[in-house]
Design an enzyme around this catalytic site. Sequence first.
Site, mmCIF file in Angstrom:
data_model
loop_
_atom_site.group_PDB
_atom_site.id
_atom_site.type_symbol
_atom_site.label_atom_id
_atom_site.label_comp_id
_atom_site.label_asym_id
_atom_site.label_seq_id
_atom_site.Cartn_x
_atom_site.Cartn_y
_atom_site.Cartn_z
ATOM 1 N N HIS A 19 38.464 26.528 6.124
ATOM 2 C CA HIS A 19 38.938 25.284 6.717
ATOM 3 C C HIS A 19 38.461 24.046 5.977
ATOM 4 O O HIS A 19 38.789 22.923 6.378
ATOM 5 C CB HIS A 19 38.463 25.201 8.177
ATOM 6 C CG HIS A 19 38.684 26.463 8.942
ATOM 7 N ND1 HIS A 19 37.670 27.371 9.160
ATOM 8 C CD2 HIS A 19 39.796 26.983 9.504
ATOM 9 C CE1 HIS A 19 38.150 28.407 9.842
ATOM 10 N NE2 HIS A 19 39.428 28.194 10.069
ATOM 11 N N GLY A 67 38.138 12.340 16.000
ATOM 12 C CA GLY A 67 39.087 13.429 16.140
ATOM 13 C C GLY A 67 40.263 13.293 15.195
ATOM 14 O O GLY A 67 40.727 14.264 14.592
ATOM 15 N N ARG A 111 42.049 8.203 11.588
ATOM 16 C CA ARG A 111 40.901 7.347 11.892
ATOM 17 C C ARG A 111 39.799 7.563 10.856
ATOM 18 O O ARG A 111 39.107 6.622 10.469
ATOM 19 C CB ARG A 111 40.375 7.611 13.301
ATOM 20 C CG ARG A 111 39.369 6.555 13.777
ATOM 21 C CD ARG A 111 38.892 6.830 15.186
ATOM 22 N NE ARG A 111 39.991 6.840 16.113
ATOM 23 C CZ ARG A 111 40.033 7.557 17.229
ATOM 24 N NH1 ARG A 111 39.011 8.332 17.545
ATOM 25 N NH2 ARG A 111 41.068 7.510 18.034
ATOM 26 N N ARG A 145 44.508 21.455 5.813
ATOM 27 C CA ARG A 145 45.145 21.257 7.123
ATOM 28 C C ARG A 145 45.244 19.786 7.505
ATOM 29 O O ARG A 145 45.396 19.440 8.676
ATOM 30 C CB ARG A 145 44.401 22.031 8.227
ATOM 31 C CG ARG A 145 44.459 23.540 8.069
ATOM 32 C CD ARG A 145 43.583 24.241 9.094
ATOM 33 N NE ARG A 145 43.681 25.689 8.980
ATOM 34 C CZ ARG A 145 44.389 26.467 9.802
ATOM 35 N NH1 ARG A 145 45.054 25.924 10.802
ATOM 36 N NH2 ARG A 145 44.435 27.773 9.630
ATOM 37 N N ARG A 163 29.854 12.142 16.936
ATOM 38 C CA ARG A 163 31.281 12.096 17.276
ATOM 39 C C ARG A 163 31.631 10.697 17.737
ATOM 40 O O ARG A 163 30.904 10.072 18.517
ATOM 41 C CB ARG A 163 31.603 13.115 18.368
ATOM 42 C CG ARG A 163 32.928 12.843 19.080
ATOM 43 C CD ARG A 163 33.424 13.985 19.912
ATOM 44 N NE ARG A 163 34.312 13.543 20.969
ATOM 45 C CZ ARG A 163 35.547 13.059 20.808
ATOM 46 N NH1 ARG A 163 36.039 12.931 19.596
ATOM 47 N NH2 ARG A 163 36.272 12.689 21.847
ATOM 48 N N GLY A 187 34.998 8.981 19.486
ATOM 49 C CA GLY A 187 36.307 9.353 19.989
ATOM 50 C C GLY A 187 36.771 8.460 21.119
ATOM 51 O O GLY A 187 36.150 7.451 21.448
ATOM 52 N N SER A 188 37.864 8.866 21.710
ATOM 53 C CA SER A 188 38.424 8.155 22.854
ATOM 54 C C SER A 188 38.142 8.949 24.117
ATOM 55 O O SER A 188 37.873 10.159 24.072
ATOM 56 C CB SER A 188 39.927 7.953 22.668
ATOM 57 O OG SER A 188 40.574 9.192 22.456
ATOM 58 N N GLU A 223 36.504 13.574 28.046
ATOM 59 C CA GLU A 223 37.100 13.752 26.721
ATOM 60 C C GLU A 223 37.277 15.247 26.489
ATOM 61 O O GLU A 223 37.217 16.022 27.439
ATOM 62 C CB GLU A 223 36.280 13.036 25.637
ATOM 63 C CG GLU A 223 34.800 13.349 25.643
ATOM 64 C CD GLU A 223 34.478 14.638 24.937
ATOM 65 O OE1 GLU A 223 34.635 14.718 23.711
ATOM 66 O OE2 GLU A 223 34.038 15.596 25.615
ATOM 67 N N MET A 224 37.460 15.701 25.242
ATOM 68 C CA MET A 224 37.858 17.094 25.030
ATOM 69 C C MET A 224 37.079 17.836 23.936
ATOM 70 O O MET A 224 37.414 18.973 23.626
ATOM 71 C CB MET A 224 39.354 17.160 24.698
ATOM 72 C CG MET A 224 40.259 16.650 25.801
ATOM 73 S SD MET A 224 42.021 16.713 25.361
ATOM 74 C CE MET A 224 42.266 18.480 25.227
ATOM 75 N N ASP A 278 41.993 5.016 28.432
ATOM 76 C CA ASP A 278 42.795 5.118 29.655
ATOM 77 C C ASP A 278 41.839 5.320 30.823
ATOM 78 O O ASP A 278 40.663 5.625 30.639
ATOM 79 C CB ASP A 278 43.826 6.259 29.572
ATOM 80 C CG ASP A 278 43.179 7.618 29.345
ATOM 81 O OD1 ASP A 278 42.535 8.135 30.272
ATOM 82 O OD2 ASP A 278 43.320 8.172 28.234
ATOM 83 N N ARG A 293 44.293 3.300 19.196
ATOM 84 C CA ARG A 293 43.355 4.421 19.168
ATOM 85 C C ARG A 293 42.901 4.723 17.744
ATOM 86 O O ARG A 293 41.794 5.190 17.511
ATOM 87 C CB ARG A 293 44.002 5.670 19.769
ATOM 88 C CG ARG A 293 44.195 5.605 21.279
ATOM 89 C CD ARG A 293 45.069 6.745 21.758
ATOM 90 N NE ARG A 293 45.427 6.588 23.163
ATOM 91 C CZ ARG A 293 45.025 7.401 24.137
ATOM 92 N NH1 ARG A 293 44.252 8.416 23.850
ATOM 93 N NH2 ARG A 293 45.404 7.204 25.378
#
Length: 240
Positions: free
Chosen positions: A5, A21, A25, A44, A88, A90-91, A184-185, A209, A222
């Site tokens: 990867h 993420g 960005r 990728r 990290r 992120g949003s 978040e995720m 959000d 974003r």
Amino acid sequence: MPTPHNEAKIGDIAKTVIMPGDPLRAKYIAENFLEHVKLVNQVRGMYAYTGTYHGKELTVMASGMGMPSMGIYSYELFKFYHVENIIRIGSCGGYKPELKLFDIILSEQVFSEGNFALTLNNDTCHIVKSSEKLNAKIIDTANETKIPFLSGNTVCADCFDVYMTDVNKFLSRIPKDFNPVSAEMEAFALFYVANMLQKNAACLMSVVDSKYIKNIATAKERQSGLNNMIRLALESAAKI
């Protein structure tokens, strides 16, 4: 040697990585904040750039969306590229009525009801902590730079919470005393891998959000509208 990867060579990636993420960005940060930038991975489309910030060598690399993607990239960075620290950026979705769009949150602990830890490491863990060392560095930097932020516990979901058929049922399954400020995720996978491999990880998020706000940040906002969070992460990383 490269992984399936990541085509970067050993030595191409710095000891500290800033990890959004979104690959675009990562590109935005490299082009607008770093000096002497070199693209070291584009497998990728998951761009990684190494350069300097205030003379400190840093890498910015995308993680993709969700715990499986973050789990792969953070594991490989820590295990094979000898990375020591990942921050990290992120949003997130806000879970407190006082939060406004683009407020910055620093995660202290993260909860996941998923099986990432069980699948990876035969562990029934569902709550994991961030690095106290990195969080302390970020807090000190925020105070020095006068960048406002909120620290708190966060949740890491297996799907975008805006699309949940009933987000309140999801929230009801979170431990009663956990009191999350946002969702978040990716952070659970990052923190778990870091703890498993005895490395350091932190997570900064900007609110894009909220269940209490009608407006949702656009894709363009974003990607490039989160400069205070980006600057806080970079300034913190430069002092590690």
